[in-house]
Design a protein around this motif. Structure first.
Motif, PDB file in Angstrom:
ATOM      1  N   THR A 424      40.880  77.320 -26.061  1.00  0.00           N
ATOM      2  CA  THR A 424      42.086  76.809 -26.398  1.00  0.00           C
ATOM      3  C   THR A 424      42.934  76.182 -25.227  1.00  0.00           C
ATOM      4  OG1 THR A 424      42.655  79.176 -26.421  1.00  0.00           O
ATOM      5  CG2 THR A 424      42.453  78.116 -28.664  1.00  0.00           C
ATOM      6  N   MET A 425      42.349  76.801 -23.954  1.00  0.00           N
ATOM      7  CA  MET A 425      43.203  76.403 -22.772  1.00  0.00           C
ATOM      8  C   MET A 425      42.807  75.120 -22.408  1.00  0.00           C
ATOM      9  SD  MET A 425      45.026  78.330 -22.000  1.00  0.00           S
ATOM     10  CE  MET A 425      46.020  77.973 -20.455  1.00  0.00           C
ATOM     11  N   LYS A 428      44.890  72.618 -24.285  1.00  0.00           N
ATOM     12  CA  LYS A 428      46.198  72.725 -23.634  1.00  0.00           C
ATOM     13  C   LYS A 428      46.119  71.863 -22.592  1.00  0.00           C
ATOM     14  CE  LYS A 428      47.929  77.138 -25.521  1.00  0.00           C
ATOM     15  NZ  LYS A 428      48.613  76.612 -26.649  1.00  0.00           N
ATOM     16  N   ILE A 442      54.511  86.533 -32.722  1.00  0.00           N
ATOM     17  CA  ILE A 442      54.575  88.108 -32.484  1.00  0.00           C
ATOM     18  C   ILE A 442      55.658  88.793 -32.791  1.00  0.00           C
ATOM     19  CG2 ILE A 442      53.831  89.629 -30.754  1.00  0.00           C
ATOM     20  CD1 ILE A 442      51.513  87.819 -31.331  1.00  0.00           C
ATOM     21  N   LEU A 464      58.217  87.609 -14.844  1.00  0.00           N
ATOM     22  CA  LEU A 464      58.722  86.748 -15.782  1.00  0.00           C
ATOM     23  C   LEU A 464      59.939  86.108 -15.191  1.00  0.00           C
ATOM     24  CD1 LEU A 464      57.771  88.166 -19.169  1.00  0.00           C
ATOM     25  CD2 LEU A 464      56.409  86.552 -17.872  1.00  0.00           C
TER      26      LEU A 464
ATOM     27  N   SER B 189      53.283  88.875 -17.719  1.00  0.00           N
ATOM     28  CA  SER B 189      52.874  88.063 -18.862  1.00  0.00           C
ATOM     29  C   SER B 189      51.941  89.144 -19.378  1.00  0.00           C
ATOM     30  CB  SER B 189      52.341  86.940 -18.572  1.00  0.00           C
ATOM     31  OG  SER B 189      51.358  86.968 -17.330  1.00  0.00           O
ATOM     32  N   THR B 192      53.744  90.849 -22.459  1.00  0.00           N
ATOM     33  CA  THR B 192      53.847  90.009 -23.608  1.00  0.00           C
ATOM     34  C   THR B 192      52.385  89.867 -24.094  1.00  0.00           C
ATOM     35  OG1 THR B 192      54.326  88.470 -21.990  1.00  0.00           O
ATOM     36  CG2 THR B 192      55.837  88.509 -23.652  1.00  0.00           C
ATOM     37  N   TYR B 195      51.729  92.981 -26.469  1.00  0.00           N
ATOM     38  CA  TYR B 195      52.284  92.996 -27.804  1.00  0.00           C
ATOM     39  C   TYR B 195      51.575  92.079 -28.711  1.00  0.00           C
ATOM     40  CZ  TYR B 195      56.351  95.891 -26.534  1.00  0.00           C
ATOM     41  OH  TYR B 195      57.249  96.752 -26.232  1.00  0.00           O
ATOM     42  N   ALA B 196      51.080  90.824 -28.178  1.00  0.00           N
ATOM     43  CA  ALA B 196      50.686  89.940 -28.814  1.00  0.00           C
ATOM     44  C   ALA B 196      49.130  90.309 -29.140  1.00  0.00           C
ATOM     45  CB  ALA B 196      50.386  88.422 -28.089  1.00  0.00           C
ATOM     46  N   ASN B 200      48.739  90.316 -33.361  1.00  0.00           N
ATOM     47  CA  ASN B 200      47.999  89.554 -34.196  1.00  0.00           C
ATOM     48  C   ASN B 200      46.939  88.960 -32.813  1.00  0.00           C
ATOM     49  OD1 ASN B 200      46.800  87.409 -35.685  1.00  0.00           O
ATOM     50  ND2 ASN B 200      48.708  86.642 -36.195  1.00  0.00           N
ATOM     51  N   ALA B 203      45.918  85.177 -33.566  1.00  0.00           N
ATOM     52  CA  ALA B 203      47.064  84.278 -33.036  1.00  0.00           C
ATOM     53  C   ALA B 203      47.041  84.250 -31.603  1.00  0.00           C
ATOM     54  CB  ALA B 203      48.337  84.637 -33.623  1.00  0.00           C
ATOM     55  N   LYS B 205      44.857  84.413 -29.402  1.00  0.00           N
ATOM     56  CA  LYS B 205      43.699  83.699 -28.885  1.00  0.00           C
ATOM     57  C   LYS B 205      44.128  82.033 -28.940  1.00  0.00           C
ATOM     58  CE  LYS B 205      39.596  85.736 -29.827  1.00  0.00           C
ATOM     59  NZ  LYS B 205      38.533  86.032 -30.683  1.00  0.00           N
ATOM     60  N   TYR B 206      44.530  81.881 -30.234  1.00  0.00           N
ATOM     61  CA  TYR B 206      44.901  80.490 -30.705  1.00  0.00           C
ATOM     62  C   TYR B 206      46.059  79.923 -29.709  1.00  0.00           C
ATOM     63  CZ  TYR B 206      42.598  80.623 -35.099  1.00  0.00           C
ATOM     64  OH  TYR B 206      41.656  80.599 -36.211  1.00  0.00           O
ATOM     65  N   ILE B 207      47.023  81.013 -29.179  1.00  0.00           N
ATOM     66  CA  ILE B 207      47.971  80.440 -28.468  1.00  0.00           C
ATOM     67  C   ILE B 207      47.517  80.027 -26.994  1.00  0.00           C
ATOM     68  CG2 ILE B 207      50.120  81.427 -27.112  1.00  0.00           C
ATOM     69  CD1 ILE B 207      50.603  82.967 -29.666  1.00  0.00           C
ATOM     70  N   GLY B 208      46.489  80.460 -26.751  1.00  0.00           N
ATOM     71  CA  GLY B 208      45.698  80.368 -25.723  1.00  0.00           C
ATOM     72  C   GLY B 208      45.626  81.655 -24.366  1.00  0.00           C
ATOM     73  N   ILE B 209      46.099  82.779 -24.941  1.00  0.00           N
ATOM     74  CA  ILE B 209      46.000  83.990 -24.163  1.00  0.00           C
ATOM     75  C   ILE B 209      44.331  84.318 -23.860  1.00  0.00           C
ATOM     76  CG2 ILE B 209      46.464  86.261 -23.897  1.00  0.00           C
ATOM     77  CD1 ILE B 209      49.084  85.817 -25.528  1.00  0.00           C
TER      78      ILE B 209
END
Lengths: 855, 329
Positions: A424-425, A428, A442, A464, B189, B192, B195-196, B200, B203, B205-209
């Protein structure tokens, strides 16, 4: 050679042989290294030593299969042992009466502990882990209290008989527990095969929602399993005390983990729904052998712990080994092709004009092709529509573009240069962002945190940059014209707002290509207008958008080009000006849509007494009072937008949700439906819109899935009727042309259409008077669609009353005799099938939507 | 805006308010039972006694939010304390050795757990179950038949020392660790992502984490926190024994869960966990004053934990129904 033999066996048999092999290996090693190991005495010791945890592991297996866990078994034994010892010593330390009461108390106390666990897990739905952890603390404390931290001597030889009696036959010592163990093993394996209870366990553990929708009392099943487990703990208590001649406050300390280890070794999955008692018994045998061997060599006991720990990890790893080896191989293979995108990503931003080309993309899932030689070209400054039926391959294509899936063949070019998208990276970095149909938000994080998830701005490269991100998010929201507190958690937002956050998130990623998968399915019309405005702005700024939607009017409104996919193949890419809705539909479906859905109508008698009469049914805040009826042989359509209340009404009639008022009459008799079980026994059946969640028990066989609901209805004294299940399978396999390789094939291996046919078959097996079909053709191929509709025609012929819920207007219009339209929870229109147009229905579907907004 | 804020308090913070309410109620009861409950020395005593558990609970909070579980924390703590102490004694009792070793061994145990879970994709329950027995084995192996005391002055200061003769050193460590945990959870990060991961993973993984890497980090972090807890525990006891950590997993998880952390992942907070550990601490303190035997305390603690969890579950289900109605309307 060994591989070939192993390959042919079922996974369970394979596991049995592997476990037996390991046990044999240990036995051989111990025989050579330990004096006196190779004797019959070893077997006796093995039985003595492993009796307690073997008994416990039966209960634990059941609990884990049903989707729970029990950390309180050790403490349970200690407590029930202490209480029964006290009671027994006060009643009759040496009398038979004392022993009988002692045993009853042991069983009762253990069972009560199980019942409390079962009540909290089953009826209150609290996580079994935490419940039994709390129970463990409670039991431990109470045990130390009643025993005053000292052991209680038990001298009653009748009570102790079960744990300590031994016979000497031909010089072989046979402990009494041997008999108990053999009986338990035989009975439990027989029961799992031949009682309904076994099937229910797997169903509840494998998919509780689907089990509930099949009429199984999920809560009761979980409760019963915990009670049963408690009872087995009671039995273990009697044997533990018998062996030790005393009740010890710390008896059973840590025992639960030994037991769980044995169960896991035997192949039971902690995720629930998978596992066998046979495996568990072999797991126990392995654990027992290791412990015994280590005790006999008199090497320090810590080796036992270490070997046990390593064994668990290795056993579970071995299961995954084949899979991981394959992915590992693929990974290294791909590694050679990775291109450094970071160099390129600097140039790739929204303002430039780019061209992305996909050429000859192939992708298949376990042999079933999802994409066949698809080519696709996306240009900057354009909106490209992507349409096709469910299962046409749109999502697969998008997931290849976003790096979630890997293509099997083909190439991707960016501005003429070949690129690889493996993660996915990568995607992007190439400037692609995707808004998925299912929300990827989330709930516990704020709007800002979600917007910047995975691409956080940082201060000092560590913390952050909260304020900066909040400002940027506010800017994005302004751009979308949304008023929203960006510090709010996403879970507090409405669905429409969440979707807009999802869109803002994609916009914030500074990409040049944005993929929108059904972006309007959950948002209000006002938000849709804002979205379209933003899309046009982005287009003017040189960005490119891939727009996926089922609503062809939207596609025609916003797109420049449109690509049609069908069954994984590219049908055509056409400029939007050269096409229209009819043509697109034709390309998507591959034939005139009316062919698929049209049927012979009018099998009902308009004067007949209605099968179902609903009077002022309502559910607070979900839908308003509604009245309607369905006659035998009639197909009634429920139409409207998603969330208009169609499914919700059906769920109330079927007892999945409770209703707050109104009456339901079936064949003139007033009934009250509180659960799917009651609905099914009244002859009301429902095939859910969500096949995966509420339809199938994925890992169980086709046969079991088809016969599940019927099994619950038929009274057989708890016994499983194998012949009837076989008969149902054969009947429906032929009638519905279900493509399965055998009756034992796991249903998840079938295609979507065949799974759906099984779900319908499961309901028809209950001999319904009223059948509710909720989106029965969603996500299945055209051929299967046609077959399902032939089945609907057949049902109408057979004088069954049918309610059909569908979002597809041609389907509703083609199949129904009468159509009700719902909008925002109320009835907004009723039409007879002969004189209705799509426009009629759509205008009513949106009707009170507008009213609501104007209010 | 005012309306938004109001709503927020109603929906999100009510759990926290209920927890603080329970804590205050408990403290009132405790004061009624024992007048010296509210004395500074008693309150600081409660904090001191629960510091090690608190640090452990902070680590557990991370693991639980990420959707995992660590069964090896109790035996892990003992193993870290015992092996680090033995090495520290054989290395000439330099206190820095003990401090560093505790944290290092902790991080290593965490790394092994993290590797098993993120790279080899074992279920957290299974991976840490295996690790649990292995840790137990190592503890017995290294400590077999040995009775050893920690005599270094610095170590006993860590264990029982008081800054300015008032504030227990252990409590200062707890506060520092809590601040560290809060910074990581809310201001990096990794927080965050935690929590992610829990709410989920797909999700995320899809987001790119990089979910595997972040999960690994969560377990290393958890291991390091347990390492610190091990240091606090062993320096307080001043002696190695294979029972150093007994009962600590129960308290750590209970504190997190009472504080609103979900065992299903995705939900939880540092503040909540601290309140949770205080609730347990005050409860035990009050029971001790009432001369309730230690064993009975454990039973009562079990009931309180069950009660808190049942209340939370009931509350959550009511809230869910309310939300559903709000959504549709």
């Amino acid at each position: 050679m060994a591989n070939r033999i192993l390959g042919k066996m079922s996974p369970n048999t394979k596991r049995y042989w592997i476990l037996l092999g390991i046990v044999a290996a240990f036995l051989i090693i111990f025989s050579f290294t330990i004096n006196n190991f190779a004797s019959i005495m070893t077997v006796t010791n093995l039985v003595r030593q492993s009796a307690v945890f073997t008994i416990l592991s039966v209960g634990m297996t059941l609990i884990i299969i049903v989707g729970g866990i029990d950390l309180s078994v050790g403490a349970n034994i200690a407590l029930s042992g202490a209480i029964s010892a006290l009671v027994m010593n006060s009643i009759g330390p040496d009398s038979v009466l004392g022993a009988v009461i002692g045993i009853l108390v042991s069983l009762f106390v253990s069972m009560m502990i199980g019942a409390v666990n079962g009540f909290l897990c089953g009826y209150l739905g609290i996580s079994a882990f935490i419940v039994t952890l709390g129970m463990q603390a409670f039991c431990k404390g109470l045990t130390l209290m009643v025993t005053k931290s000292a052991r209680i001597v038990v001298s009653n030889r009748f009570y102790k008989w079960f744990g300590s009696a031994e016979w000497k036959i031909f010089g072989i010592i046979i402990p009494a527990v041997t008999i108990i163990l053999i009986l338990l093993i035989i009975f439990s394996i027989w029961a799992m095969k031949n009682l309904k209870y076994g099937v229910k366990l797997y169903a509840v553990g494998g998919n509780p929602s689907a089990a509930f929708a099949s009429g199984i009392n999920v809560k009761k099943t979980i409760f019963t399993t915990h009670v049963l487990n408690g009872l087995l703990c009671g039995l273990a208590t009697v044997i533990t005390i018998g062996r030790a001649s005393s009740a010890q406050p710390l008896a059973g300390e840590g025992l639960e983990f030994t037991v769980i280890t044995a169960v896991v070794l035997g192949g039971t999955s902690l995720l629930g729904g998978v596992g066998t008692l046979g495996g568990t018994f072999l797991g126990c045998l392995l654990m027992g052998t290791i412990t015994l061997g280590i005790n006999m060599v008199s090497i320090p006991v810590y080796w036992n712990y270490i070997i046990e720990g390593v064994c668990v990890l290795v056993a579970v790893l071995a299961d995954q080994l084949v899979v991981s080896a394959r992915t590992l191989f693929n990974f290294t293979y791909r590694k050679g092709n990775i291109i450094d995108h970071r160099k390129m990503s600097g140039q790739l931003n929204a303002s430039d004009h780019h061209i992305l080309e996909l050429k000859g993309i192939d992708k298949s899932f376990s042999g079933v092709p999802a994409l066949k030689n698809v080519s696709f070209r996306i240009e900057g400054g354009k909106v490209h529509g992507l349409v096709g039926e469910n299962g046409a391959g749109k999502s697969t294509l998008i997931k290849i573009l976003s790096g979630v899936y890997h293509k099997d063949a083909g190439a991707i070019f960016l501005d003429g240069e070949p690129v690889e998208i493996n993660t996915t990276m990568d995607s992007k970095n190439l400037g692609i962002s995707v808004i998925y149909q299912e929300f990827a938000l989330i709930p516990e994080l704020t709007v800002t945190q979600n917007t910047f998830l995975g691409k956080e701005r940082k201060k000092f490269n560590l913390f952050l940059a909260k304020n900066e991100m909040e400002r940027e998010t506010e800017k994005l929201m302004e751009k979308l014209n949304i008023q929203l507190n960006v510090k709010r958690k996403v879970k507090a937002l409405s669905v429409s707002r969440q979707q807009m956050v999802e869109i803002a998130k994609a916009m914030g990623s500074n990409s040049w290509l944005m993929v929108m998968d059904e972006p309007t399915s959950a948002i209000t019309d006002a938000d849709k207008e804002e979205l379209f405005k933003v899309i046009r702005e982005m287009k003017a700024g040189g960005m490119s958008i891939v727009y996926i939607s089922h609503r062809l009017q939207e596609v025609l409104e916003i797109c420049d080009d449109v690509t049609v996919l069908r069954d994984g193949e590219l049908i055509a890419t056409v400029p939007i000006d050269n096409t229209n809705e009819q043509e697109l539909t034709k390309m998507m479906v591959g034939r005139e849509i009316s062919d698929v859905f049209s049927r012979e109508k009018g099998f009902f008698d308009p004067e007949a007494e209605p099968t179902l009469l609903v009077e002022n049914l309502y559910r607070e805040g979900v839908f308003e009072p509604i009245s309607f009826s369905v006659r035998p042989g009639e197909v009634l359509g429920l139409s409207g937008l998603m969330g208009a209340g169609r499914t919700e009404i059906a769920r109330c009639i079927f007892g999945m949700d409770h209703y707050d008022g109104g009456n339901i009459y079936l064949n003139g008799l007033k009934i009250r439906v509180n659960s799917p079980h009651e609905a099914l026994s009244n002859g009301i059946c429902y095939v859910s819109e969500d096949r995966r969640r509420e339809g199938i028990i994925p890992l169980r066989s086709v046969k079991e899935n088809i016969s599940l609901a019927d099994m619950e209805l038929t009274e057989t004294g708890g016994k499983l009727d194998h012949d009837k299940a076989d008969e149902l399978y054969k009947t429906y396999k032929n009638k519905f042309r279900i493509k399965s390789t055998s009756s034992e094939q796991p249903i998840v291996r079938l295609s979507g259409g065949n799974q759906q046919k099984c779900c319908v078959a499961k309901m028809l097996a209950c001999d319904p008077k009223l059948l509710i079909l909720d989106e029965p053709t969603r996500g299945i191929d055209v051929g299967a669609k046609k077959e399902i509709h032939q089945l609907i025609e057949q049902m109408a012929r057979d004088n069954m009353a049918v309610i059909l819920i569908s979002s597809e207007l041609p389907e509703i219009m083609g199949a129904c005799d009468r159509i009700l339209v719902l909008s925002a929870g109320r009835l907004s229109g009723e039409f007879s099938a002969e004189n209705v147009t799509e426009e009629n229905i759509m205008s009513r579907a949106f009707a009170s939507h507008l009213d609501v907004k104007n209010e | 805006m005012g309306k938004l804020k109001n709503n927020r308090i109603k929906n999100v913070e009510i759990n926290r308010i209920a927890n603080i309410g329970i804590l205050i109620l408990l403290m009132c009861v405790a004061t009624a039972v024992n007048k010296s409950f509210l004395s500074v020395s008693n309150l600081l005593g409660i904090l001191e006694q629960n510091s090690a558990k608190g640090v452990m609970a902070l680590g557990a909070t991370f693991v639980l939010i990420s959707g995992g579980i660590d069964l090896s924390m109790e035996n892990g703590l003992t193993m870290m304390a015992v092996t680090a102490s033995l090495l520290h004694i054989s290395a000439g009792e330099h206190p820095l050795v003990l401090i560093l070793l505790c944290i290092l061994i902790g991080a290593m145990v965490g790394a092994v757990n993290g590797f098993l879970i993120s790279k080899l994709k074992l279920l957290p329950f299974v991976a840490t179950l295996g690790m649990m027995t292995i840790c137990k084995g190592i503890t017995h192996w290294s400590s077999e038949g040995k009775i050893m005391f920690l005599q270094s002055k610095t170590v006993s200061f860590i264990g029982r020392g008081k800054v300015f003769n008032v504030i227990p050193f252990q409590t200062i460590v707890l506060i520092l660790m809590a601040i560290l945990a809060a910074v990581i959870l809310y201001r990096t990060s990794l927080g965050t992502s935690t929590y992610a991961l829990g709410s989920n993973e797909e999700a995320a993984k899809y987001i790119g984490i990089n979910t595997a890497l972040q999960k690994f980090k969560v377990y290393v972090l958890n291991g390091s926190f347990i390492g610190v807890a091990a240091l606090l525990t062993v320096s307080r006891v001043g002696q190695i024994s294979p029972n150093l950590g007994s009962g600590s997993m129960m308290d750590a998880i209970a504190a997190a869960v009472i504080g609103g952390t979900s065992t299903m992942g995705g939900r939880g907070s540092i503040g909540g966990t601290l309140i949770g550990i205080l609730i347990i601490g005050v409860l035990i303190n009050a029971l001790t004053f009432m001369n309730v035997p230690v064993n009975a305390q454990s039973a009562i603690k079990g009931i309180v934990i069950l009660f808190a969890i049942v209340a939370d579950a009931l509350f959550a289900s009511v809230q869910r129904r309310k939300k559903k109605v709000n959504d549709v309307v």
